[in-house]
Motif scaffolding. Structure first.
Motif, PDB file in Angstrom:
ATOM      1  N   SER A  73      48.114 -79.438 -28.624  1.00 50.55           N
ATOM      2  CA  SER A  73      46.885 -79.454 -27.835  1.00 50.55           C
ATOM      3  C   SER A  73      46.727 -78.132 -27.096  1.00 50.55           C
ATOM      4  N   GLN A  74      45.671 -77.412 -27.422  1.00 49.88           N
ATOM      5  CA  GLN A  74      45.418 -76.083 -26.845  1.00 49.88           C
ATOM      6  C   GLN A  74      44.911 -76.146 -25.411  1.00 49.88           C
ATOM      7  N   CYS A  75      44.345 -77.289 -25.008  1.00 46.96           N
ATOM      8  CA  CYS A  75      43.671 -77.382 -23.702  1.00 46.96           C
ATOM      9  C   CYS A  75      44.520 -78.158 -22.711  1.00 46.96           C
ATOM     10  N   SER A  76      44.921 -77.511 -21.629  1.00 46.72           N
ATOM     11  CA  SER A  76      45.776 -78.163 -20.639  1.00 46.72           C
ATOM     12  C   SER A  76      45.064 -79.310 -19.931  1.00 46.72           C
ATOM     13  N   SER A  77      43.737 -79.292 -19.912  1.00 39.45           N
ATOM     14  CA  SER A  77      42.980 -80.345 -19.228  1.00 39.45           C
ATOM     15  C   SER A  77      43.043 -81.686 -19.954  1.00 39.45           C
ATOM     16  N   THR A  78      43.527 -81.681 -21.186  1.00 36.11           N
ATOM     17  CA  THR A  78      43.589 -82.920 -21.962  1.00 36.11           C
ATOM     18  C   THR A  78      44.860 -83.718 -21.706  1.00 36.11           C
ATOM     19  N   ARG A  79      45.687 -83.296 -20.758  1.00 39.03           N
ATOM     20  CA  ARG A  79      47.030 -83.876 -20.602  1.00 39.03           C
ATOM     21  C   ARG A  79      47.012 -85.401 -20.486  1.00 39.03           C
ATOM     22  N   GLU A  80      46.139 -85.954 -19.673  1.00 36.30           N
ATOM     23  CA  GLU A  80      46.152 -87.405 -19.491  1.00 36.30           C
ATOM     24  C   GLU A  80      45.851 -88.127 -20.803  1.00 36.30           C
ATOM     25  N   GLY A  81      44.945 -87.566 -21.599  1.00 34.05           N
ATOM     26  CA  GLY A  81      44.652 -88.145 -22.901  1.00 34.05           C
ATOM     27  C   GLY A  81      45.813 -88.008 -23.862  1.00 34.05           C
ATOM     28  N   ILE A  82      46.490 -86.858 -23.804  1.00 33.41           N
ATOM     29  CA  ILE A  82      47.638 -86.632 -24.689  1.00 33.41           C
ATOM     30  C   ILE A  82      48.775 -87.584 -24.343  1.00 33.41           C
ATOM     31  N   GLU A  83      48.995 -87.830 -23.040  1.00 32.39           N
ATOM     32  CA  GLU A  83      50.052 -88.767 -22.640  1.00 32.39           C
ATOM     33  C   GLU A  83      49.783 -90.145 -23.230  1.00 32.39           C
ATOM     34  N   CYS A  84      48.527 -90.537 -23.270  1.00 33.46           N
ATOM     35  CA  CYS A  84      48.154 -91.812 -23.875  1.00 33.46           C
ATOM     36  C   CYS A  84      48.381 -91.774 -25.388  1.00 33.46           C
ATOM     37  N   ALA A  85      47.947 -90.682 -26.018  1.00 30.32           N
ATOM     38  CA  ALA A  85      48.075 -90.560 -27.478  1.00 30.32           C
ATOM     39  C   ALA A  85      49.534 -90.549 -27.921  1.00 30.32           C
ATOM     40  N   ARG A  86      50.426 -90.028 -27.090  1.00 32.98           N
ATOM     41  CA  ARG A  86      51.849 -89.991 -27.444  1.00 32.98           C
ATOM     42  C   ARG A  86      52.414 -91.392 -27.670  1.00 32.98           C
ATOM     43  N   LYS A  87      51.790 -92.399 -27.074  1.00 30.47           N
ATOM     44  CA  LYS A  87      52.242 -93.785 -27.242  1.00 30.47           C
ATOM     45  C   LYS A  87      51.677 -94.414 -28.512  1.00 30.47           C
ATOM     46  N   MET A  88      50.764 -93.690 -29.176  1.00 30.43           N
ATOM     47  CA  MET A  88      50.059 -94.266 -30.320  1.00 30.43           C
ATOM     48  C   MET A  88      50.463 -93.665 -31.659  1.00 30.43           C
ATOM     49  N   VAL A  89      51.193 -92.555 -31.625  1.00 33.32           N
ATOM     50  CA  VAL A  89      51.593 -91.906 -32.881  1.00 33.32           C
ATOM     51  C   VAL A  89      53.106 -91.749 -32.930  1.00 33.32           C
ATOM     52  N   ASN A  90      53.604 -91.467 -34.113  1.00 37.59           N
ATOM     53  CA  ASN A  90      55.049 -91.344 -34.328  1.00 37.59           C
ATOM     54  C   ASN A  90      55.488 -89.919 -34.601  1.00 37.59           C
ATOM     55  N   ILE A  91      54.630 -88.954 -34.289  1.00 42.06           N
ATOM     56  CA  ILE A  91      54.954 -87.541 -34.455  1.00 42.06           C
ATOM     57  C   ILE A  91      54.866 -86.854 -33.095  1.00 42.06           C
ATOM     58  N   PRO A  92      55.546 -85.721 -32.933  1.00 39.17           N
ATOM     59  CA  PRO A  92      55.481 -85.020 -31.637  1.00 39.17           C
ATOM     60  C   PRO A  92      54.079 -84.498 -31.338  1.00 39.17           C
TER      61      PRO A  92
END
Length: 219
Positions: A73-92
């Motif tokens: 993720s290139q955009c630091s502002s997306t962090r909260e969304g990325i934290e959520c997405a990390r629970k939904m996928v099996n890749i880093p």
């Protein structure tokens, strides 16, 4: 060949990131997923919204389904969304500023966060606190906003004016901090001017891509 999906919210840093991935991880195939409306919506709301989190999660799920081995993720502002997405996928999923936050915390306890978009201050501060917790350190964070500089870059396309606004901000921040981090990848353009600043100033793009290589290839 390993596949990386690069999630971007602006074309401003498109070439910068693709060039860094080509230089640092030439063994990998890089695909770009760009949604500029994400950043526009973030800036209008001065922060992330439930609909943005939903879209980010959908993008990450789609990237995994397309065969990605890593999402960046290139955009630091997306962090909260990325934290959520990390629970939904099996890749880093790697945030652009993860490595920068780790290095900043290791470098000092008084950390300044400089940004040109208000929406990035909170997620970058969160990254620093997470890194501090992992390292068992107490830190003090102060935030600094070069209000209007992002419009100068994206609308006026005046990179020199943008860079000087940030340098003026950093000259104030250096008086109060051991180290300063730049909250956005788009701010990397000021690197040639950082000799004017008396404390270390860390940028995220190259550090982030190096960490991506370590995660992907283990070296």
């Amino acid at each position: 060949m390993k596949k990386i999906v690069l999630l971007q919210t602006s074309m401003v840093s498109f070439d910068v990131f693709n060039r860094l991935f080509q230089e640092i991880i030439p063994e990998a195939q890089v695909s770009n997923l760009v949604d500029e409306d994400l950043l526009d919506t973030l800036n209008r709301n001065r922060g992330i919204t439930p609909s943005i989190i939903q879209r980010i999660c959908q993008y990450c799920v789609a990237a995994e389904a397309a065969g990605a081995d890593l999402i960046f993720s290139q955009c630091s502002s997306t962090r909260e969304g990325i934290e959520c997405a990390r629970k939904m996928v099996n890749i880093p999923i790697l945030m652009v500023d993860d490595a920068m936050a780790e290095q900043a915390v290791a470098a000092g306890s008084r950390i300044g966060v400089a940004a040109t978009a208000a929406a990035t201050l909170k997620p970058t501060s969160a990254a620093l606190r997470s890194a501090a917790a992992a390292q068992g350190k107490d830190i003090e964070i102060k935030t600094y906003l070069a209000d209007g500089a992002l419009d100068v870059l994206m609308k006026e396309r005046n990179r020199d004016k943008h860079d000087r606004l940030i340098i003026d901000l950093l000259k104030r921040a250096e008086q109060e901090n051991d180290v300063i981090v730049l909250a956005q990848g788009s701010m990397v353009t000021i690197e040639p001017l950082l000799g004017e600043i008396k404390v270390p100033v860390l940028t995220s793009p190259k550090r982030g891509v190096i960490k991506a290589r370590q995660l992907l290839l283990g070296n």
